[in-house]
Structures are given as structure tokens and as C-alpha cells.
Design a protein around this motif. Structure first.
Motif, PDB file in Angstrom:
ATOM      1  N   LEU A   1       0.804  -1.207   0.089  1.00  0.00           N
ATOM      2  CA  LEU A   1       0.144   0.134  -0.143  1.00  0.00           C
ATOM      3  C   LEU A   1       0.921   1.194  -0.004  1.00  0.00           C
ATOM      4  N   GLU A   2       2.086   1.236   0.725  1.00  0.00           N
ATOM      5  CA  GLU A   2       2.987   2.182   0.631  1.00  0.00           C
ATOM      6  C   GLU A   2       3.555   2.596  -0.709  1.00  0.00           C
ATOM      7  N   ALA A   3       3.720   1.419  -1.327  1.00  0.00           N
ATOM      8  CA  ALA A   3       4.189   1.610  -2.703  1.00  0.00           C
ATOM      9  C   ALA A   3       3.278   2.067  -3.796  1.00  0.00           C
ATOM     10  N   VAL A   4       2.233   1.675  -3.604  1.00  0.00           N
ATOM     11  CA  VAL A   4       1.184   2.133  -4.677  1.00  0.00           C
ATOM     12  C   VAL A   4       0.724   3.476  -4.506  1.00  0.00           C
ATOM     13  N   THR A   5       0.677   4.099  -3.174  1.00  0.00           N
ATOM     14  CA  THR A   5       0.629   5.460  -3.035  1.00  0.00           C
ATOM     15  C   THR A   5       1.715   6.313  -2.966  1.00  0.00           C
ATOM     16  N   SER A   6       2.824   5.620  -3.321  1.00  0.00           N
ATOM     17  CA  SER A   6       4.065   6.758  -3.413  1.00  0.00           C
ATOM     18  C   SER A   6       3.901   7.277  -4.826  1.00  0.00           C
ATOM     19  N   PRO A   7       4.715   8.522  -4.959  1.00  0.00           N
ATOM     20  CA  PRO A   7       4.719   9.428  -6.189  1.00  0.00           C
ATOM     21  C   PRO A   7       5.576   8.673  -7.378  1.00  0.00           C
ATOM     22  N   VAL A   8       6.355   7.625  -6.670  1.00  0.00           N
ATOM     23  CA  VAL A   8       7.276   6.807  -7.568  1.00  0.00           C
ATOM     24  C   VAL A   8       6.441   5.343  -8.126  1.00  0.00           C
TER      25      VAL A   8
END
Length: 251
Positions: free
Chosen positions: A33-40
Motif C-alpha cells: 500500500l505504501e508503494a502504490v501510494t508513493s509518487p514513484v
């Protein structure tokens, strides 16, 4: 089964999962979830498998060897809960060497059935930008790195197959769950366990869970699943870094 027995069994399952694959799955989903909400974008992110295996510090090597061994404690706990008077839990879930030749053959067949499509899903996910780049630990440490990676593969194979398959299938059957409900539920948990790697590995591991669950339902043996899992991880942990070093233009 009485209400008290069912409640106790649910608590037992919750504790085993909280100490092992359930805890890892929870943090893996948080990482996803952190990864998919990251700007990267996911495709531009990366994660590493067993980064500490490259160490050459002898005390770090000893520490990691024992860390892998202590991380098998939840597996031992699950087997302990499965043990019944006069009935070996290892034999009951098929984690023994009685049919090792047949188990090894089945395991290698599963490597072909699961491993090759799994690589394809990973490559597709990378091409679509929905899977993070998964980097294997370099083999700079020589034989110590290979030892640590082999131990990590063995730990992963035993942890996932004994708990996802041997333990949960027994416990959920006792709670009255149907076979396919158990197969799909444990496969979904396996997918969540690998969610930190991105979308491709989630679906790849769900498919692996369905196939492994059906094989266990059909033949009732965990050993071929452990063999297949360990071989797949050995290829990923050791085979890929070797291939990348020998043929850098191809990898």
C-alpha cells in the motif's frame, strides 16, 4: 466440535499466524500500500531478497545462521499443535522421507509448472510497470553467501508449506471449512505474504497456492511442496545472481 473447542482452535490459529506468515503478510500488504501510494511508480521501485547474505563478517554469518534456525520456531510450534497421542504429525502431513524419490519427482514437476509461469508473470509485471524490481543478494561472500541463501530457501520452504498447507488445512477442516474454501483462502494469504513484490508476484503466488493446495488435497503430502519451494527459491537466490555474473549481457 463444541463452542469452547472452536474458540480455542481459532485462538491457536491466530497465534500461529501472528508469529509467522500472518504477521509477515500484514506488513507485506502495508508495504504494498505504501508503494502504490508513493509518487514513484511501482515499476521504478525495487526491493531486495536476503540482503544480509552478502556479508563476509564471520560473526554476522554465524548470527544469520542462527537467525534462520530460530525463525523455524513457528514451524515447530505448528507441528507441535498438530501432534496427537500415537500419531506423528510429520507423517500425518507427509513431511517425512518415506516416499522421497516420488516426492522429489513431484517437486521437480511442480517447479516446471509453477516456476516458469511465475517468471513470466514477473516479467509481464515489470513490462507493465506494476511489479517492483526484485534484486537477489550478490554472491560476494562466496561459499558463506551460498550457505546463507540455501538456509533462507529451506526456511522459506518449510515455513510457507508447513503452515499454509499442512497446518492450516488440518485446522480449517476441523472448523468445517470446505476443501476449495481452504485452498482459495490459504492461496490468498500466500499472495498477501508476497504483496511487497508488486502485482505480478501477488497473482503468481495465489496461483502457486491453488496448485499446491490441490496437490496436497489430492496426495496429502507436504514434502513435494517443500522440495519444489526450496528449488524455486534456490534458483531465484543463487541461480539468478550466478547467471547475471556469467552472462551480464543476457541478464
Amino acid at each position: 466440535m463444541t463452542h469452547v473447542s472452536r474458540t480455542r482452535l481459532w485462538w491457536e490459529i491466530a497465534l500461529v499466524l501472528a508469529l509467522s506468515v500472518g504477521r509477515s503478510a500484514f506488513f507485506s500488504v502495508l508495504s504494498f500500500l505504501e508503494a502504490v501510494t508513493s509518487p514513484v511508480s511501482l515499476g521504478d521501485q525495487s526491493t531486495s531478497l536476503n540482503p544480509g547474505a552478502a556479508t563476509v563478517d564471520p560473526w554476522q554469518v554465524v548470527s544469520q545462521v542462527f537467525s534462520n534456525l530460530f525463525n523455524l520456531a513457528p514451524v515447530a510450534l505448528a507441528i507441535y499443535f498438530l501432534w496427537e497421542p500415537g500419531r506423528s504429525a510429520l507423517r500425518r502431513i507427509g513431511l517425512d522421507f518415506r516416499l522421497f524419490g516420488k516426492d522429489a519427482g513431484t517437486g521437480i514437476l511442480l517447479v516446471v509448472i509453477i516456476g516458469v509461469p511465475g517468471l513470466g508473470l514477473y516479467a509481464l509485471g515489470r513490462a507493465l510497470g506494476i511489479t517492483v524490481q526484485v534484486g537477489a543478494a550478490p554472491l560476494d561472500g562466496g561459499w558463506t553467501a551460498i550457505l546463507l541463501l540455501a538456509l533462507a530457501a529451506l526456511r522459506a520452504g518449510l515455513t510457507e508449506e508447513v503452515i499454509f498447507i499442512g497446518y492450516l488445512f488440518d485446522r480449517l477442516r476441523r472448523l468445517g471449512w470446505s476443501t476449495w474454501t481452504i485452498i482459495l483462502s490459504t492461496a490468498a494469504l500466500r499472495g498477501a505474504y508476497h504483496a511487497y513484490q508488486g502485482v505480478g508476484p501477488i497473482f503468481g503466488n495465489i496461483a502457486m497456492g491453488v496448485v499446491f493446495g490441490w496437490v496436497y488435497h489430492r496426495w496429502g503430502r507436504v514434502m513435494p511442496l517443500v522440495i519444489a519451494h526450496v528449488v524455486i527459491d534456490l534458483i531465484a537466490f543463487i541461480g539468478y545472481p550466478l547467471a547475471a555474473a556469467w552472462w551480464p549481457g543476457l541478464f
